[in-house]
Design a protein around this motif. Structure first.
Motif, PDB file in Angstrom:
ATOM      1  N   GLY A 167       0.808  -1.219   0.000  1.00  0.00           N
ATOM      2  CA  GLY A 167       0.000   0.000   0.000  1.00  0.00           C
ATOM      3  C   GLY A 167       0.837   1.262   0.000  1.00  0.00           C
ATOM      4  O   GLY A 167       2.075   1.211   0.028  1.00  0.00           O
ATOM      5  N   CYS A 168       0.148   2.405  -0.064  1.00  0.00           N
ATOM      6  CA  CYS A 168       0.849   3.695  -0.125  1.00  0.00           C
ATOM      7  C   CYS A 168      -0.017   4.780   0.490  1.00  0.00           C
ATOM      8  O   CYS A 168      -1.228   4.795   0.294  1.00  0.00           O
ATOM      9  CB  CYS A 168       1.153   4.046  -1.584  1.00  0.00           C
ATOM     10  N   ASN A 169       0.612   5.691   1.240  1.00  0.00           N
ATOM     11  CA  ASN A 169      -0.124   6.789   1.886  1.00  0.00           C
ATOM     12  C   ASN A 169       0.129   8.131   1.225  1.00  0.00           C
ATOM     13  O   ASN A 169      -0.232   9.158   1.769  1.00  0.00           O
ATOM     14  CB  ASN A 169       0.309   6.921   3.361  1.00  0.00           C
ATOM     15  N   ASN A 170       0.789   8.134   0.084  1.00  0.00           N
ATOM     16  CA  ASN A 170       1.293   9.428  -0.399  1.00  0.00           C
ATOM     17  C   ASN A 170       0.361  10.245  -1.275  1.00  0.00           C
ATOM     18  O   ASN A 170       0.464  11.452  -1.304  1.00  0.00           O
ATOM     19  CB  ASN A 170       2.628   9.235  -1.102  1.00  0.00           C
ATOM     20  N   PHE A 171      -0.517   9.617  -1.991  1.00  0.00           N
ATOM     21  CA  PHE A 171      -1.459  10.358  -2.825  1.00  0.00           C
ATOM     22  C   PHE A 171      -0.798  11.414  -3.704  1.00  0.00           C
ATOM     23  O   PHE A 171      -1.166  12.581  -3.670  1.00  0.00           O
ATOM     24  CB  PHE A 171      -2.575  10.980  -1.971  1.00  0.00           C
ATOM     25  N   CYS A 172       0.184  11.015  -4.464  1.00  0.00           N
ATOM     26  CA  CYS A 172       0.681  11.873  -5.530  1.00  0.00           C
ATOM     27  C   CYS A 172      -0.527  12.080  -6.452  1.00  0.00           C
ATOM     28  O   CYS A 172      -1.278  11.127  -6.695  1.00  0.00           O
ATOM     29  CB  CYS A 172       1.832  11.199  -6.280  1.00  0.00           C
ATOM     30  N   THR A 173      -0.734  13.315  -6.933  1.00  0.00           N
ATOM     31  CA  THR A 173      -2.050  13.632  -7.520  1.00  0.00           C
ATOM     32  C   THR A 173      -2.336  12.914  -8.839  1.00  0.00           C
ATOM     33  O   THR A 173      -3.468  12.863  -9.277  1.00  0.00           O
ATOM     34  CB  THR A 173      -2.200  15.149  -7.729  1.00  0.00           C
ATOM     35  N   TYR A 174      -1.293  12.374  -9.489  1.00  0.00           N
ATOM     36  CA  TYR A 174      -1.497  11.683 -10.769  1.00  0.00           C
ATOM     37  C   TYR A 174      -1.735  10.192 -10.569  1.00  0.00           C
ATOM     38  O   TYR A 174      -2.060   9.481 -11.505  1.00  0.00           O
ATOM     39  CB  TYR A 174      -0.249  11.854 -11.662  1.00  0.00           C
ATOM     40  N   CYS A 175      -1.548   9.679  -9.343  1.00  0.00           N
ATOM     41  CA  CYS A 175      -1.309   8.245  -9.169  1.00  0.00           C
ATOM     42  C   CYS A 175      -2.514   7.490  -8.613  1.00  0.00           C
ATOM     43  O   CYS A 175      -3.126   7.896  -7.617  1.00  0.00           O
ATOM     44  CB  CYS A 175      -0.106   8.055  -8.255  1.00  0.00           C
ATOM     45  N   ILE A 176      -2.817   6.356  -9.204  1.00  0.00           N
ATOM     46  CA  ILE A 176      -3.971   5.534  -8.819  1.00  0.00           C
ATOM     47  C   ILE A 176      -3.617   4.524  -7.718  1.00  0.00           C
ATOM     48  O   ILE A 176      -4.494   3.963  -7.064  1.00  0.00           O
ATOM     49  CB  ILE A 176      -4.520   4.818 -10.081  1.00  0.00           C
ATOM     50  N   VAL A 177      -2.308   4.320  -7.510  1.00  0.00           N
ATOM     51  CA  VAL A 177      -1.872   3.228  -6.628  1.00  0.00           C
ATOM     52  C   VAL A 177      -2.514   3.256  -5.228  1.00  0.00           C
ATOM     53  O   VAL A 177      -3.014   2.229  -4.753  1.00  0.00           O
ATOM     54  CB  VAL A 177      -0.326   3.171  -6.542  1.00  0.00           C
ATOM     55  N   PRO A 178      -2.551   4.407  -4.535  1.00  0.00           N
ATOM     56  CA  PRO A 178      -3.138   4.373  -3.190  1.00  0.00           C
ATOM     57  C   PRO A 178      -4.605   3.941  -3.197  1.00  0.00           C
ATOM     58  O   PRO A 178      -5.106   3.410  -2.202  1.00  0.00           O
ATOM     59  CB  PRO A 178      -3.019   5.826  -2.704  1.00  0.00           C
ATOM     60  N   TYR A 179      -5.306   4.156  -4.324  1.00  0.00           N
ATOM     61  CA  TYR A 179      -6.724   3.781  -4.395  1.00  0.00           C
ATOM     62  C   TYR A 179      -6.881   2.282  -4.641  1.00  0.00           C
ATOM     63  O   TYR A 179      -7.879   1.700  -4.273  1.00  0.00           O
ATOM     64  CB  TYR A 179      -7.437   4.571  -5.510  1.00  0.00           C
ATOM     65  N   GLY A 211       8.422  -2.219  -1.687  1.00  0.00           N
ATOM     66  CA  GLY A 211       7.355  -1.422  -1.083  1.00  0.00           C
ATOM     67  C   GLY A 211       7.118  -0.235  -1.995  1.00  0.00           C
ATOM     68  O   GLY A 211       8.022   0.142  -2.742  1.00  0.00           O
ATOM     69  N   GLN A 212       5.922   0.371  -1.950  1.00  0.00           N
ATOM     70  CA  GLN A 212       5.706   1.562  -2.796  1.00  0.00           C
ATOM     71  C   GLN A 212       6.625   2.681  -2.342  1.00  0.00           C
ATOM     72  O   GLN A 212       7.065   3.494  -3.129  1.00  0.00           O
ATOM     73  CB  GLN A 212       4.249   2.039  -2.726  1.00  0.00           C
ATOM     74  N   ASN A 213       6.889   2.731  -1.033  1.00  0.00           N
ATOM     75  CA  ASN A 213       7.805   3.735  -0.485  1.00  0.00           C
ATOM     76  C   ASN A 213       8.530   3.095   0.695  1.00  0.00           C
ATOM     77  O   ASN A 213       8.135   3.267   1.840  1.00  0.00           O
ATOM     78  CB  ASN A 213       7.020   4.978  -0.054  1.00  0.00           C
ATOM     79  N   SER A 247      11.962   4.205  -3.504  1.00  0.00           N
ATOM     80  CA  SER A 247      12.242   5.220  -2.492  1.00  0.00           C
ATOM     81  C   SER A 247      11.522   6.506  -2.836  1.00  0.00           C
ATOM     82  O   SER A 247      11.606   6.959  -3.971  1.00  0.00           O
ATOM     83  CB  SER A 247      13.730   5.564  -2.524  1.00  0.00           C
ATOM     84  N   HIS A 248      10.868   7.108  -1.866  1.00  0.00           N
ATOM     85  CA  HIS A 248      10.314   8.449  -2.090  1.00  0.00           C
ATOM     86  C   HIS A 248      11.329   9.464  -1.553  1.00  0.00           C
ATOM     87  O   HIS A 248      11.733   9.366  -0.394  1.00  0.00           O
ATOM     88  CB  HIS A 248       8.984   8.589  -1.357  1.00  0.00           C
ATOM     89  N   PRO A 249      11.726  10.448  -2.366  1.00  0.00           N
ATOM     90  CA  PRO A 249      12.770  11.380  -1.910  1.00  0.00           C
ATOM     91  C   PRO A 249      12.409  12.104  -0.614  1.00  0.00           C
ATOM     92  O   PRO A 249      13.299  12.411   0.185  1.00  0.00           O
ATOM     93  CB  PRO A 249      12.886  12.377  -3.070  1.00  0.00           C
ATOM     94  N   ASN A 286       1.889  17.016  -5.598  1.00  0.00           N
ATOM     95  CA  ASN A 286       1.891  16.667  -4.168  1.00  0.00           C
ATOM     96  C   ASN A 286       3.076  15.769  -3.804  1.00  0.00           C
ATOM     97  O   ASN A 286       2.943  14.823  -3.035  1.00  0.00           O
ATOM     98  CB  ASN A 286       0.577  15.973  -3.774  1.00  0.00           C
ATOM     99  N   ARG A 287       4.243  16.084  -4.365  1.00  0.00           N
ATOM    100  CA  ARG A 287       5.410  15.245  -4.083  1.00  0.00           C
ATOM    101  C   ARG A 287       6.091  15.631  -2.759  1.00  0.00           C
ATOM    102  O   ARG A 287       6.870  14.862  -2.205  1.00  0.00           O
ATOM    103  CB  ARG A 287       6.407  15.321  -5.242  1.00  0.00           C
ATOM    104  N   ARG A 288       5.891  16.865  -2.332  1.00  0.00           N
ATOM    105  CA  ARG A 288       6.381  17.322  -1.022  1.00  0.00           C
ATOM    106  C   ARG A 288       7.904  17.339  -0.866  1.00  0.00           C
ATOM    107  O   ARG A 288       8.434  17.019   0.188  1.00  0.00           O
ATOM    108  CB  ARG A 288       5.692  16.541   0.107  1.00  0.00           C
TER     109      ARG A 288
HETATM  110 FE1  SF4 Z   1       2.522   6.268  -3.838  1.00  0.00          FE
HETATM  111 FE2  SF4 Z   1       4.491   6.169  -5.662  1.00  0.00          FE
HETATM  112 FE3  SF4 Z   1       1.943   6.515  -6.451  1.00  0.00          FE
HETATM  113 FE4  SF4 Z   1       3.194   8.505  -5.181  1.00  0.00          FE
HETATM  114  S1  SF4 Z   1       3.770   7.644  -7.196  1.00  0.00           S
HETATM  115  S2  SF4 Z   1       1.107   7.763  -4.741  1.00  0.00           S
HETATM  116  S3  SF4 Z   1       4.502   7.365  -3.747  1.00  0.00           S
HETATM  117  S4  SF4 Z   1       2.801   4.701  -5.422  1.00  0.00           S
END
Ligand code: SF4
Ligand code: 5AD
Length: 466
Positions: A167-179, A211-213, A247-249, A286-288
């Motif tokens: 899973g992933c908690n980051n919610f990058c605005t383009y990304c479907i993965v957390p959903y 892991g996603q991050n 890795s998330h920077p 939303n990369r922070r």
């Molecule tokens: Fe998570 Fe990576 Fe998607 Fe960002 S790009 S929401 S860190 S899976």
């Protein structure tokens, strides 16, 4: 899993995998689970009684491919000696999770749909379909690390993926993965350490932590990230090579960077997705982190581990990207000098915040930016490989080249692809899964080519103390 399961003796299957390493790893669990129940993996769809698709919905292209492949199965007859009277087609992974029942409406000859958190239900769903000839769908929302306990049949006996979070908690605005993969859940440190040492004892040479991050590992369990401790524990297993992704920077700590200097079996290669070189776009994504922060990380990594092979992901054409934003991305890629860059054209994913942003930029403009970026990416990869000419590298052999069976293919510590002729008197079975030293004669953009000068060895010669 129900104990009343009839084993799948005499039943054949194939698994078709799209997408990331996490999906490939999930597929290994599907192989392991079905094989443990008596089913037999085969090579072609024609021979398969059960066909499983492990899907990806990160970009639109993968969606389109799945529909094409599932539809084309309608014309492939079931093998004559199959114990089933109808082939079973199952779709799992991210598209299964996202679309659930909707998939069956679109493709009525689909039998089973299972989500990213329902891997362990697959045998039961198949069994129910065999019994009642109905469709069966399971997509629970909450993420779980349960699937990491399922039996797994690894592609290579000497290499293992070891999931540390799902899973992933980051919610990058383009990304479907957390959903589709749910919230981040970490596996206990002791469990990871035990698994790593079991792998090392069983002769595994390379462990890739997944892991996603990975950098935020442990926040949910221990209240603070503990990825550096994971690296220490896995290093203790004595496995020759350790890698990790992704890795998330924003979460890459000094402790983790320092491990590149202190853990000899942590390979000198890091995938650190930048996504963009424009602070404005990074904010909209939303990369922070800022470009300045990202470059500081690069400096620290190069201090800790000179020559480290850096790779990254870049999205071109995020909504609202201007020529100036793109130029900053181009400059970042050129400046860093990556060993490898995975470049993507932005793909609109319904349900993500970025999908709501209108952008009139014509596709041709984005494609032209993408092409310009690819040129600088290739130059960077070529430049990165040049200093390896005439050097000797330690290679973990993966197998024979698909194009030329007289060549071995393997990976250097920096994760470069290395080719070398298989010496007279040796077969690929003497070499696969072992280490050889290769003297590099040609350093090309995407591979190094040379000759075997020593080996095979059971341990990595870049780490003589192992
Ligand atoms: Fe998570 Fe990576 Fe998607 Fe960002 S790009 S929401 S860190 S899976
Ligand atoms: N469009 C294009 N690329 C995407 N990625 C994730 N979502 C999208 C999208 N909607 C890319 C990111 C990520 C990689 C795995 O896929 O660069 O790091």
């Amino acid at each position: 899993m129900s104990t009343s399961l009839v084993p799948f003796n005499g039943i054949t299957f194939t698994v078709h995998t799209f997408g990331c390493q996490m999906n490939k790893h999930d597929s290994e669990r599907v192989y392991g689970t079905l094989e443990s129940l008596g089913a037999q993996a085969v090579d072609t769809v024609e021979e398969s009684d059960i066909i499983v698709f492990m899907t990806c919905c990160v970009r639109e292209a993968a969606d389109t491919r799945l529909y094409g492949q599932v539809m084309s199965l309608k014309n492939v007859p079931l093998r004559p000696d199959s114990p089933l009277d109808k082939r079973i087609v199952a779709v799992g992974g991210c598209i299964g999770q996202r679309d659930g029942n909707k998939l069956i409406e679109k493709m009525p000859h689909l039998d089973v749909v299972f989500g990213t958190n329902n891997l362990s239900s697959l045998p039961q769903l198949i069994k129910e379909t065999m019994r009642d000839k109905q469709h069966h769908v399971a997509t629970v929302e909450e993420s779980s690390t349960e699937a990491t306990e399922l039996p797994s049949d690894r592609e290579h006996s000497w290499a293992a993926w070891l999931p540390i979070t799902v899973g992933c908690n980051n919610f990058c605005t383009y990304c479907i993965v957390p959903y589709v993969r749910g919230r981040e859940k970490s596996r206990p440190l002791e469990q990871i350490a035990a698994e790593a040492s079991a792998y090392a004892k069983a002769g595994v040479k390379e462990i890739t932590l997944l892991g996603q991050n990975v950098n935020s590992y442990g926040r949910d369990l221990y209240g603070e990230p503990k990825f550096a401790e994971v690296l220490d524990a896995v290093a203790e297993s004595g496995v020759d090579r350790i890698r990790f992704a992704t890795s998330h920077p924003k979460d890459l700590t000094d402790e983790v960077i320092e491990r590149f200097a202190t853990i000899p079996n942590l390979m000198p290669a890091l995938h650190l997705p930048a996504q963009s070189g424009s602070d404005r776009i990074l904010k909209a994504m939303n990369r922070r982190y800022t470009v300045e922060h990202y470059l500081e990380l690069i400096d620290k990594l190069r201090t800790a581990c000179p020559g480290i092979a850096l790779s990254t992901d870049i999205i071109v054409g995020f909504p609202g990207e201007t020529e100036e934003d793109f130029q900053q991305t181009y400059d970042l890629v050129k400046h860093v000098g990556y060993a490898q860059v995975f470049t993507f054209i932005y793909s609109k994913r319904e349900g993500t915040p970025a999908a709501k942003i209108d952008d009139p930029t014509p596709h041709e403009v984005i494609q032209e930016r993408f092409d310009r970026l690819v040129d600088v990416v290739q130059q960077g990869a070529f430049d990165y490989n040049q200093p390896f000419a005439n050097k000797t590298v330690s290679v973990l052999v993966e197998g024979a080249s698909k194009r030329d069976a007289r060549l071995l293919v393997g990976r250097s510590p920096q994760n470069q692809t290395v080719h070398a002729p298989i010496p007279e008197g040796m077969g690929i079975s003497d070499l696969a899964g072992r280490f050889v030293n290769v003297k590099v004669e040609q350093a090309r953009t995407w591979y190094l080519r040379g000759s075997l000068v020593a080996g095979p060895f059971d341990h990595d010669q870049t780490n003589p103390e192992l």
